[in-house]
Design a protein around this motif. Structure first.
Motif, PDB file in Angstrom:
ATOM      1  N   ALA A 379       0.840  -1.207   0.000  1.00  0.00           N
ATOM      2  CA  ALA A 379       0.000   0.000   0.000  1.00  0.00           C
ATOM      3  C   ALA A 379       0.872   1.254   0.000  1.00  0.00           C
ATOM      4  O   ALA A 379       0.620   2.214  -0.749  1.00  0.00           O
ATOM      5  N   LEU A 380       1.917   1.268   0.814  1.00  0.00           N
ATOM      6  CA  LEU A 380       2.809   2.428   0.892  1.00  0.00           C
ATOM      7  C   LEU A 380       3.640   2.569  -0.376  1.00  0.00           C
ATOM      8  O   LEU A 380       3.956   3.690  -0.801  1.00  0.00           O
ATOM      9  N   ASP A 381       3.986   1.435  -0.996  1.00  0.00           N
ATOM     10  CA  ASP A 381       4.714   1.480  -2.260  1.00  0.00           C
ATOM     11  C   ASP A 381       3.855   2.094  -3.359  1.00  0.00           C
ATOM     12  O   ASP A 381       4.348   2.839  -4.204  1.00  0.00           O
ATOM     13  N   LEU A 382       2.545   1.789  -3.324  1.00  0.00           N
ATOM     14  CA  LEU A 382       1.632   2.375  -4.312  1.00  0.00           C
ATOM     15  C   LEU A 382       1.497   3.881  -4.113  1.00  0.00           C
ATOM     16  O   LEU A 382       1.360   4.635  -5.084  1.00  0.00           O
ATOM     17  N   LEU A 383       1.546   4.329  -2.859  1.00  0.00           N
ATOM     18  CA  LEU A 383       1.533   5.769  -2.581  1.00  0.00           C
ATOM     19  C   LEU A 383       2.743   6.433  -3.228  1.00  0.00           C
ATOM     20  O   LEU A 383       2.635   7.521  -3.822  1.00  0.00           O
ATOM     21  N   LYS A 384       3.893   5.777  -3.129  1.00  0.00           N
ATOM     22  CA  LYS A 384       5.114   6.305  -3.739  1.00  0.00           C
ATOM     23  C   LYS A 384       4.971   6.393  -5.262  1.00  0.00           C
ATOM     24  O   LYS A 384       5.319   7.407  -5.878  1.00  0.00           O
ATOM     25  N   LYS A 385       4.438   5.325  -5.879  1.00  0.00           N
ATOM     26  CA  LYS A 385       4.233   5.326  -7.329  1.00  0.00           C
ATOM     27  C   LYS A 385       3.249   6.409  -7.752  1.00  0.00           C
ATOM     28  O   LYS A 385       3.415   7.057  -8.790  1.00  0.00           O
ATOM     29  N   MET A 386       2.250   6.577  -6.943  1.00  0.00           N
ATOM     30  CA  MET A 386       1.225   7.587  -7.213  1.00  0.00           C
ATOM     31  C   MET A 386       1.853   8.972  -7.333  1.00  0.00           C
ATOM     32  O   MET A 386       1.576   9.728  -8.268  1.00  0.00           O
ATOM     33  N   LYS A 387       2.731   9.291  -6.379  1.00  0.00           N
ATOM     34  CA  LYS A 387       3.396  10.597  -6.400  1.00  0.00           C
ATOM     35  C   LYS A 387       4.355  10.714  -7.576  1.00  0.00           C
ATOM     36  O   LYS A 387       4.462  11.789  -8.195  1.00  0.00           O
ATOM     37  N   GLU A 388       5.065   9.618  -7.882  1.00  0.00           N
ATOM     38  CA  GLU A 388       6.003   9.627  -9.010  1.00  0.00           C
ATOM     39  C   GLU A 388       5.290   9.900 -10.326  1.00  0.00           C
ATOM     40  O   GLU A 388       5.861  10.482 -11.251  1.00  0.00           O
ATOM     41  N   ARG A 389       4.024   9.480 -10.421  1.00  0.00           N
ATOM     42  CA  ARG A 389       3.242   9.688 -11.644  1.00  0.00           C
ATOM     43  C   ARG A 389       2.523  11.025 -11.659  1.00  0.00           C
ATOM     44  O   ARG A 389       1.741  11.312 -12.562  1.00  0.00           O
ATOM     45  N   GLY A 390       2.771  11.834 -10.637  1.00  0.00           N
ATOM     46  CA  GLY A 390       2.194  13.176 -10.622  1.00  0.00           C
ATOM     47  C   GLY A 390       0.765  13.231 -10.148  1.00  0.00           C
ATOM     48  O   GLY A 390       0.069  14.219 -10.372  1.00  0.00           O
ATOM     49  N   VAL A 391       0.282  12.166  -9.493  1.00  0.00           N
ATOM     50  CA  VAL A 391      -1.079  12.149  -8.960  1.00  0.00           C
ATOM     51  C   VAL A 391      -1.027  12.530  -7.488  1.00  0.00           C
ATOM     52  O   VAL A 391      -0.348  11.874  -6.696  1.00  0.00           O
ATOM     53  N   GLU A 392      -1.724  13.598  -7.115  1.00  0.00           N
ATOM     54  CA  GLU A 392      -1.671  14.096  -5.745  1.00  0.00           C
ATOM     55  C   GLU A 392      -2.618  13.312  -4.840  1.00  0.00           C
ATOM     56  O   GLU A 392      -3.813  13.229  -5.103  1.00  0.00           O
ATOM     57  N   PRO A 393      -2.090  12.711  -3.766  1.00  0.00           N
ATOM     58  CA  PRO A 393      -2.973  12.036  -2.796  1.00  0.00           C
ATOM     59  C   PRO A 393      -3.901  13.054  -2.144  1.00  0.00           C
ATOM     60  O   PRO A 393      -3.521  14.218  -1.952  1.00  0.00           O
ATOM     61  N   ASN A 394      -5.109  12.629  -1.806  1.00  0.00           N
ATOM     62  CA  ASN A 394      -6.029  13.514  -1.095  1.00  0.00           C
ATOM     63  C   ASN A 394      -6.212  13.029   0.338  1.00  0.00           C
ATOM     64  O   ASN A 394      -5.572  12.068   0.770  1.00  0.00           O
ATOM     65  N   GLU A 395      -7.091  13.682   1.084  1.00  0.00           N
ATOM     66  CA  GLU A 395      -7.263  13.341   2.495  1.00  0.00           C
ATOM     67  C   GLU A 395      -7.774  11.909   2.680  1.00  0.00           C
ATOM     68  O   GLU A 395      -7.472  11.251   3.682  1.00  0.00           O
ATOM     69  N   PHE A 396      -8.544  11.400   1.710  1.00  0.00           N
ATOM     70  CA  PHE A 396      -9.065  10.035   1.823  1.00  0.00           C
ATOM     71  C   PHE A 396      -7.954   9.007   1.583  1.00  0.00           C
ATOM     72  O   PHE A 396      -7.976   7.921   2.164  1.00  0.00           O
ATOM     73  N   THR A 397      -6.994   9.362   0.732  1.00  0.00           N
ATOM     74  CA  THR A 397      -5.844   8.481   0.509  1.00  0.00           C
ATOM     75  C   THR A 397      -5.087   8.279   1.818  1.00  0.00           C
ATOM     76  O   THR A 397      -4.792   7.140   2.220  1.00  0.00           O
ATOM     77  N   TYR A 398      -4.779   9.386   2.483  1.00  0.00           N
ATOM     78  CA  TYR A 398      -4.042   9.290   3.752  1.00  0.00           C
ATOM     79  C   TYR A 398      -4.896   8.648   4.839  1.00  0.00           C
ATOM     80  O   TYR A 398      -4.379   7.942   5.709  1.00  0.00           O
ATOM     81  N   THR A 399      -6.199   8.875   4.793  1.00  0.00           N
ATOM     82  CA  THR A 399      -7.091   8.310   5.809  1.00  0.00           C
ATOM     83  C   THR A 399      -7.025   6.788   5.829  1.00  0.00           C
ATOM     84  O   THR A 399      -6.903   6.167   6.892  1.00  0.00           O
ATOM     85  N   CYS A 400      -7.098   6.166   4.632  1.00  0.00           N
ATOM     86  CA  CYS A 400      -7.081   4.696   4.594  1.00  0.00           C
ATOM     87  C   CYS A 400      -5.727   4.154   5.056  1.00  0.00           C
ATOM     88  O   CYS A 400      -5.663   3.103   5.709  1.00  0.00           O
ATOM     89  N   LEU A 401      -4.643   4.869   4.755  1.00  0.00           N
ATOM     90  CA  LEU A 401      -3.315   4.421   5.188  1.00  0.00           C
ATOM     91  C   LEU A 401      -3.141   4.578   6.698  1.00  0.00           C
ATOM     92  O   LEU A 401      -2.600   3.688   7.362  1.00  0.00           O
ATOM     93  N   ILE A 402      -3.614   5.687   7.233  1.00  0.00           N
ATOM     94  CA  ILE A 402      -3.519   5.919   8.686  1.00  0.00           C
ATOM     95  C   ILE A 402      -4.312   4.849   9.438  1.00  0.00           C
ATOM     96  O   ILE A 402      -3.838   4.271  10.417  1.00  0.00           O
ATOM     97  N   GLY A 403      -5.524   4.568   8.966  1.00  0.00           N
ATOM     98  CA  GLY A 403      -6.349   3.539   9.600  1.00  0.00           C
ATOM     99  C   GLY A 403      -5.706   2.166   9.518  1.00  0.00           C
ATOM    100  O   GLY A 403      -5.719   1.396  10.493  1.00  0.00           O
ATOM    101  N   GLY A 404      -5.120   1.848   8.349  1.00  0.00           N
ATOM    102  CA  GLY A 404      -4.462   0.553   8.171  1.00  0.00           C
ATOM    103  C   GLY A 404      -3.249   0.396   9.063  1.00  0.00           C
ATOM    104  O   GLY A 404      -3.038  -0.663   9.676  1.00  0.00           O
ATOM    105  N   LEU A 405      -2.434   1.446   9.152  1.00  0.00           N
ATOM    106  CA  LEU A 405      -1.248   1.390  10.008  1.00  0.00           C
ATOM    107  C   LEU A 405      -1.639   1.209  11.471  1.00  0.00           C
ATOM    108  O   LEU A 405      -1.027   0.429  12.202  1.00  0.00           O
TER     109      LEU A 405
END
Length: 504
Positions: A379-405
């Motif tokens: 999941a965290l690796d996909l976040l990295k790829k997302m940023k590399e491709r120029g796609v900005e994470p939003n609050e819901f992106t971080y929400t699911c990661l925070i909950g999972g962690l």
């Protein structure tokens, strides 16, 4: 009262987007004129011009975000003050119809239900406030240059704005009151396929199959000819109700209306083969959603290829196909789709025709599924790829990661993620903190009660941080904490009662 100076100050407040300051100035001016017995037609006209200047800003677009809610709420308060005024000379204690229509549009333009006004001491949400305005427009009460009991000319969209607001929040009893109001208003437009489309959408969201079918009978009785919008709403409603075969039946009828189909036999006016609309891009995307909901990725993929041949593939298609892959737990296929269709700066043509998009939604759905399964590294690796491709994470992106962690006992990482989210300029929402607390309160895999108690203590600290940030807890988050107190080996009943009492 120096109206030139007051006008200048009101404009200054509005330019600064300080609507509360403008409202207080206008209200104090009204009070001053009343106390000084200076009010007359000329003064009332001057005051009215100031009020209309305020309304044009308060009820203008955009209608998204907390700032919009605040200014619309302030505008509604001032509307009530003007209508209740005994200071202003007639007709200036009444509201011009265009102002009420702009207020109606603002109230129904809000994307969620919220308390928007204290109308005569009664708290109203935005949908109910809109309904009150619609009633005034129908009866003429409080509308300038309209005799009470004489309805103003209204258009279908005026009723449908309120109808749509109630359907969006699932208050179908009030939606039917809007329909009843339209029916008994002498110069109101007759019900059309648009009204039935909105009602179908509302019952579809509630998965209320009985009332979806009842609406079809009512539409037939009203001699409604279904257009593509209404049929799309009907297909979507059937999919939400789990009636996939009925959805496909209507879709097949739209593609082959000359075929002797039972739907046309049962509803000959509603479904006329000679006037049946052909499926459009939205129709195909809705059917694709049906495959995705059931996790039928192979069927969804095959159907998407047909959409590609018809040049119907767009960013909605991409997101839906990713959802189908995630539902089928085929994460490799989901990531391959994103790799193919992600474009950091897509042109309008790419977005419309080829499915390229910079949307974070599809990435978030994969990360959420991975986090729920405990695969946080991927999941965290996909976040990295997302940023590399120029796609900005939003609050819901971080929400699911925070909950999972948090759920998988990586508390320090969850805290760092929350801090990083804030550093990126994203303000955590109540759902973000709820996800964090829910993860902490997850009882599974705790070998000893002492460790779980520490996690519950962490959840309480997160609640305190949330309140300090000015975010109001909601029942969902509080329920998580109350449940956590109860899951402790020695239930912490006293703390649970204290928490409820404090929050009340």
């Amino acid at each position: 009262a120096d109206f030139k100076e007051i006008h200048r100050r009101v404009l200054s407040f509005l330019q600064e987007r300080n609507f509360q300051g403008a409202k207080e100035l206008l209200q104090s001016t009204l009070d001053f004129l009343s106390n000084e017995s200076m009010i007359g037609k000329d003064w009332s006209m001057e005051m009215d011009q100031l009020l209309q200047t305020f309304y044009s800003s308060a009820f203008g677009p955009p209608y998204r975000g907390s700032a919009s809610k605040s200014r619309i709420c302030i505008g509604m308060d001032l509307l009530h003050i003007q209508l209740a005024s005994t200071t202003l000379a007639r007709p200036f204690n009444e509201i011009p119809k265009p102002i009420l229509l702009s207020a109606l549009q603002a109230l129904t333009g809000l994307n969620e239900i919220t308390t928007i006004s204290t109308w005569g001491g009664e708290k109203l949400d935005n949908a109910d406030a809109a309904y009150r305005i619609l009633q005034r427009l129908v009866t003429g009460v409080g509308i300038r240059n309209i005799k009470p009991g004489t309805s103003t000319r209204l258009y279908e969209k005026d009723f449908n704005m309120v109808l749509n607001a109630y359907s969006n929040c699932g208050r179908m009893d009030m939606a039917h009151r809007v329909i009843a109001l339209q029916k008994r208003t002498s110069n109101a437009p007759v019900l059309s396929s648009v009204s039935f489309s909105i009602l179908l959408k509302g019952y579809g969201k509630l998965a209320d199959l009985y009332n979806v079918n009842m609406l079809l009978k009512q539409a037939e009785a009203c001699e409604i000819q279904a257009d593509v919008i209404m049929l799309n709403s009907l297909i979507d409603a059937y999919i939400n109700c789990g009636e996939y075969q009925k959805a496909l039946q209507i879709f097949d009828f739209m593609k082959n209306p000359d075929r002797n189909d039972s739907i046309a036999v049962d509803y000959p006016i509603l479904f006329q083969p000679s006037r049946c609309p052909i499926p459009n891009k939205r129709t195909y995307n809705i059917i694709l959603k049906g495959f995705a909901n059931r996790g039928l990725f192979a069927n969804a993929e095959e159907f998407a290829r047909e959409m590609e041949r018809k040049k119907f593939w767009d960013h909605v298609t991409t997101n839906t196909l990713v959802q189908a892959a995630v539902k089928a737990l085929d994460f490799d296929a989901a990531e391959t789709l994103l790799e193919k269709y992600t474009e950091s700066n897509p042109s309008q043509q790419q977005q419309q025709q080829q499915g390229y998009h910079p949307n974070a939604e599809a990435y978030t759905s994969i990360m959420d599924a991975l986090a729920n399964r405990g695969d946080m590294p991927r999941a965290l690796d996909l976040l990295k790829k997302m940023k590399e491709r120029g796609v900005e994470p939003n609050e819901f992106t971080y929400t699911c990661l925070i909950g999972g962690l948090a759920k998988h006992k990586k508390i320090d990482q969850a805290k760092k993620m929350l801090k990083y989210m804030k550093s990126m300029g994203l303000r955590p929402r109540v759902v973000t903190y709820n996800a964090f607390m829910s993860g902490l309160a997850h009882r599974e895999k705790f070998a000893d009660d002492q460790s779980y108690n520490r996690h519950v203590d962490e959840a309480i600290m997160i609640l305190k941080e949330m309140i300090q940030e000015g975010i109001r807890p909601n029942p969902s988050g509080v329920s998580v904490l109350i449940g956590a107190f109860g899951k402790c080996n020695h239930p912490r009943v006293t703390e649970a009662l204290a928490l409820v009492a404090k929050l009340e």
